[in-house]
Design an enzyme around this catalytic site. Structure first.
Site, PDB file in Angstrom:
ATOM      1  N   ARG A  95      79.910  30.139-122.609  1.00  0.00           N
ATOM      2  CA  ARG A  95      80.106  30.926-123.824  1.00  0.00           C
ATOM      3  C   ARG A  95      79.699  32.372-123.563  1.00  0.00           C
ATOM      4  O   ARG A  95      78.725  32.618-122.852  1.00  0.00           O
ATOM      5  CB  ARG A  95      79.242  30.386-124.952  1.00  0.00           C
ATOM      6  N   HIS A 115      88.160  25.650-136.085  1.00  0.00           N
ATOM      7  CA  HIS A 115      87.105  25.450-137.077  1.00  0.00           C
ATOM      8  C   HIS A 115      87.554  25.861-138.471  1.00  0.00           C
ATOM      9  O   HIS A 115      88.361  26.783-138.623  1.00  0.00           O
ATOM     10  CB  HIS A 115      85.867  26.273-136.695  1.00  0.00           C
ATOM     11  N   VAL A 149      89.256  44.617-112.324  1.00  0.00           N
ATOM     12  CA  VAL A 149      88.925  46.024-112.562  1.00  0.00           C
ATOM     13  C   VAL A 149      87.598  46.365-111.867  1.00  0.00           C
ATOM     14  O   VAL A 149      86.589  45.691-112.069  1.00  0.00           O
ATOM     15  CB  VAL A 149      88.822  46.306-114.076  1.00  0.00           C
ATOM     16  N   CYS A 178     100.900  12.770-108.046  1.00  0.00           N
ATOM     17  CA  CYS A 178     101.859  13.858-108.245  1.00  0.00           C
ATOM     18  C   CYS A 178     101.455  15.121-107.501  1.00  0.00           C
ATOM     19  O   CYS A 178     102.286  16.005-107.307  1.00  0.00           O
ATOM     20  CB  CYS A 178     102.056  14.144-109.726  1.00  0.00           C
ATOM     21  N   SER A 209      85.452  23.555-126.843  1.00  0.00           N
ATOM     22  CA  SER A 209      85.619  22.322-127.620  1.00  0.00           C
ATOM     23  C   SER A 209      87.030  22.128-128.172  1.00  0.00           C
ATOM     24  O   SER A 209      87.315  21.087-128.773  1.00  0.00           O
ATOM     25  CB  SER A 209      84.613  22.278-128.772  1.00  0.00           C
ATOM     26  N   ILE A 224      88.620  23.326-130.696  1.00  0.00           N
ATOM     27  CA  ILE A 224      88.633  23.043-132.128  1.00  0.00           C
ATOM     28  C   ILE A 224      89.016  24.271-132.939  1.00  0.00           C
ATOM     29  O   ILE A 224      88.584  25.382-132.648  1.00  0.00           O
ATOM     30  CB  ILE A 224      87.259  22.502-132.561  1.00  0.00           C
ATOM     31  N   LYS A 272      76.340  24.263-132.409  1.00  0.00           N
ATOM     32  CA  LYS A 272      76.871  23.262-133.328  1.00  0.00           C
ATOM     33  C   LYS A 272      76.550  21.842-132.879  1.00  0.00           C
ATOM     34  O   LYS A 272      76.994  20.885-133.492  1.00  0.00           O
ATOM     35  CB  LYS A 272      78.373  23.462-133.487  1.00  0.00           C
TER      36      LYS A 272
END
Lengths: 481, 326
Positions: A314, A52, A175, A446, A48, A50, A253
């Site tokens: 996440r 916080h 790895v 481009c 996001s 942000i 959230k």
């Protein structure tokens, strides 16, 4: 490579990058290994964006203290390190009594966590400041210390500083094994490269549990949770001036609507469990839920303005919802920085300070350098005034050649992005550093010219230019048909 | 500060036709600003024939059409600045442009916007799936093949049946790639009939109508596309999904007027054409600023672009002479 590193950081996302930065304050020999062709390619690049304020996490958790500390560090460093940041403030809006109760709870939690500049707003105050919010909004929690940031630059800037102080950034270093002995851990990459270090700092994001497992640590597990987003055209910039959150639920959230530092509007994220850590697909269903959710806050938000969509995964830990930042109990040469889900971006600089402490605690001698300079200058042509635009072209004509028309990005900026420490090696790398190709045409005009510049600067044929390394080639030669 | 009577932003077919007409109708101090190294605009990459049938009364390729116009400039005294990008246009008709020489300001009595258009992208279509390499708009692919001399890939799926997509189906085939088919969500192609015959039918390339892409596959490079037939509401019909293996996806799903400068100037836009709103005879909401070619609205044929641009050139000249007030 027989040299022994004091610390090998696995993963050059925002956590690994800031850890490398923090360790650069000391006379240490450091390597950062990254499995991709560029830094910040995992959770760092797709979230996001942000910074916080810190009223969300449970008081007393690592998340709570790192969030508030990270917010303060970012506010202090962003300008000096040329990280695009705008302390625009955030609103958590409420639609009903239940929502009001929950924002009052957040306010109280914020006080406990030491969050500055919070205020509860009436419906009237909210609508005056944000006239495009739904009529159903009956109040909000304003957090003045929250802001929006360029997540990639938040990763790029500390990496550059670390590389300037001698850290080795090893890319495409996936790895595959780690073998500890008395004094060190030997790390082997998929392509056969071998390095060894006294300590391993595990900042491998979604793969942190897989890395820990290689050293016998099975104490935690990372579960990916996918969030889908859309970016809206700059012509709707200004529809909201603050980050607009809905009251948090168990799933996270909630759907937010936020301006971005690049002058767009961000909508998302969803929150869906997925089977594979690298499943970054977007879905019709996810996009629909993101927009339906966003319209609850800002009814005029429309899919018509989408310029691009993306997913981010996440890294959700399983240790009661807190970050996992500690010396491994099964392998004392391993420091885990894992389960860095939200507010991980904000917390990264603070996690890094803590990681430096853990490294010392693990027995590494840490001697500070006499001086440490983290200033960084990046030319952003579009942001210069006409006088300075003219000046810079006089000094270096490549700043007079506009490559990306939508975002007004010059050849000079693209060359700089490639030549800088930890510079761009591929199309996405250029795009993330300078925004060429991020505008409305999404690289239509481009693209071919950026390919030519990469080919020339890196001394590789056009057929070896990639979108993001590995087999993501852009074109083939006629002879290949 | 450079002072001119008419400044023309863009040296493609619209800008060139407008500039020449400005000169023919009596304007003397005319300047064309072109961001590319050469004049001609997008025509330079359109190496197929089919241009000029009504404007020049003979069939020309894109570069030939452009060269005719460039030749007509000779001896007219029209000034040209290439490799020069216009950064902004103000309501006072001051243009700020940028080149390797630095920044330059131009005060014009009238301005003609002729920036052309850009292609709609995958992001705007919101096709689900991954984000591998190998997805190009048809126009970008055309530039790679015809100007740069590289092939986007070997096994091609074309989404949308706009003219550039149809032309690229043929072009890619001629260059040795294999085109799996052209997939069009609508019940009919929006391309020209002659392009469907000459670019698809003549090469045995199938056109699948009422069919759309619902997902793109591949982590690094594209490995395929899932297509499905759609119902009357353009929604995919369950059970009709089909996986088409490919390493390249070309998008030909529409064009939008290039409107960065128009928007930056505060010109009132037309939500339907997505170009500047037409206040009569190609005038924009700002007196003395006119728009033509694909920057005004997207055309099918360059011949019509040039014909209309002549009208715009005439109106701009009249404005400079004070014969038209608003």
């Amino acid at each position: 490579m027989s040299d022994l590193y004091d610390a090998i950081i696995i993963g050059c996302g925002v956590t690994g990058a800031w850890t490398a930065y923090e360790l650069s304050r000391y006379r240490l020999k450091i390597a950062i290994v990254e499995k991709e062709n560029d830094i910040g390619c995992g959770t760092t690049k797709a979230n996001s964006a942000i910074v916080h304020a810190g009223y969300d996490p449970e008081p007393g958790t690592l998340k709570a203290s790192f969030n508030v500390r990270g917010n303060e560090l970012i506010r202090g460093r962003a300008k000096r390190m040329a990280i695009p940041f705008n302390q625009c403030g955030s609103y958590v809006i409420a639609f009903d009594t239940e929502g009001m109760n929950s924002i009052i709870q957040l306010y109280n939690r914020g006080i406990q966590n030491g969050v500055p500049d919070m205020k509860l707003l009436t419906a009237e105050e909210v609508h005056k400041a944000e006239p495009n919010l739904s009529d159903d909004v009956c109040g909000a929690l304003l957090a003045g210390s929250a802001g929006i940031i360029s997540p990639f630059e938040l990763c790029c800037a500390p990496t550059e500083v670390a590389v300037r102080y001698g850290a080795d950034l090893l890319r495409n270093f996936e790895v595959v094994s780690m073998v500890p002995d008395e004094e060190k851990v030997t790390v082997t990459a998929k392509d056969g490269r071998v390095i060894s270090g006294k300590r391993i700092i595990n900042a491998a994001g979604l793969y942190a549990d897989d890395m820990a497992k290689m050293l016998g640590d099975t104490s935690f597990k990372i579960t990916p949770k996918r969030g889908e987003y859309s970016i809206l055209d700059s012509n709707v910039y200004g529809i909201v001036d603050h980050v607009i959150f809905q009251p948090p639920t168990k799933a996270g959230k909630g759907i937010l609507v936020s301006p971005t530092v690049d002058g767009n509007i961000l909508v998302g994220p969803t929150s869906d469990p997925i089977d594979f850590k690298d499943d970054l697909a977007t879905t019709d269903d996810g996009q629909k839920r993101a927009f339906d959710g966003a319209r609850k806050s800002v009814p005029s938000i429309s899919e018509r303005d989408v310029i691009t969509s993306f997913s981010g995964n996440r890294s959700v830990g399983d240790q009661g919802g807190d970050f996992i930042c500690s010396i491994s109990s099964s392998e004392p040469k391993l420091i885990n920085l894992a389960g860095i889900e939200s507010p991980g971006l904000t917390s990264a600089p603070a996690i890094a300070e803590y990681a430096a402490g853990l490294l010392r605690q693990s027995g590494i001698e840490m001697v500070k350098r006499e001086s440490f300079d983290d200033t960084r200058t990046v030319v952003r042509f579009k942001e210069l005034d006409d006088f300075n635009k003219h000046e810079i072209i006089q000094n270096n004509p490549s700043y007079g050649r506009i490559i990306c028309r939508c975002e007004t990005i010059t050849e000079g900026e693209i060359i700089d992005a490639i030549r800088r420490p930890a510079g761009a090696l591929d199309m996405d790398g250029v795009k993330r550093r300078v925004r060429a190709g991020m505008g409305r045409c999404q690289g239509g005009f481009c693209g071919p010219r950026v390919m030519e510049i990469l080919s020339r600067e890196l001394g590789i044929p056009m057929t070896q230019v990639t979108k993001f390394g590995k087999r993501s080639y852009m074109v083939i030669g006629r002879e290949e048909l | 500060m450079i002072n001119v009577d008419v400044a023309i932003v863009g040296g493609g077919p619209a800008g060139l036709a407008a500039a020449i007409e400005c000169r023919n109708s009596g304007c003397e101090n005319i300047l064309i600003l072109e961001r590319d190294k050469i004049l001609g605009g997008i025509l330079n990459q359109c190496i197929h024939a089919g241009f000029g049938l009504s404007f020049y009364k003979e069939e020309l390729t894109g570069p030939e059409f452009a060269q005719r116009q460039i030749n007509e400039l000779k001896g007219t005294g029209i000034k040209v600045m290439t490799d020069t990008m216009v950064l902004s246009v103000s309501q006072e008709k001051v243009i700020t442009a940028c080149s390797v020489e630095g920044l330059v300001e131009i005060q014009a009595k009238a301005i003609i916007l002729a920036m052309g258009c850009r292609e709609r992208t995958r992001g705007m279509l919101r096709i689900s799936g991954t984000r591998p390499s190998g997805i190009y708009t048809a126009g970008t692919a055309q530039r790679l093949v015809n100007v740069e001399g590289y092939m986007p890939g070997k096994e091609v799926v074309i989404l949308g049946s706009g003219d550039i997509g149809l032309i690229m189906a043929r072009r890619m085939t001629l260059e040795g790639a294999h085109v799996q088919g052209v997939y069009e969500i609508m019940p009919k192609s929006n391309g020209l009939k002659r392009n469907i015959v000459q670019c698809l039918d003549d090469f045995g390339i199938p056109l699948h109508l009422n069919t759309t892409a619902i997902e793109i596959h591949g982590k690094e490079r594209v490995i395929g596309v899932t297509v499905a037939r759609v119902n009357q509401n353009l929604q995919p019909i369950e059970g009709t999904e089909e996986f088409i293996p490919c390493d390249t996806v070309l998008l030909s799903v529409g064009l939008i007027p290039e409107n960065e400068l128009s928007l930056g100037c505060g010109i009132v836009m037309d939500p339907k054409t997505r170009g500047p709103k037409d206040y009569g005879a190609f005038a924009t909401s700002v007196p003395g600023i006119f728009a033509c070619g694909n920057a005004h609205h997207v055309y099918d044929l360059v011949d019509n672009v040039a014909k209309d641009a002549i009208k715009v050139g005439r109106t701009a000249s009249e404005f400079v002479r004070g014969e038209v007030s608003e």
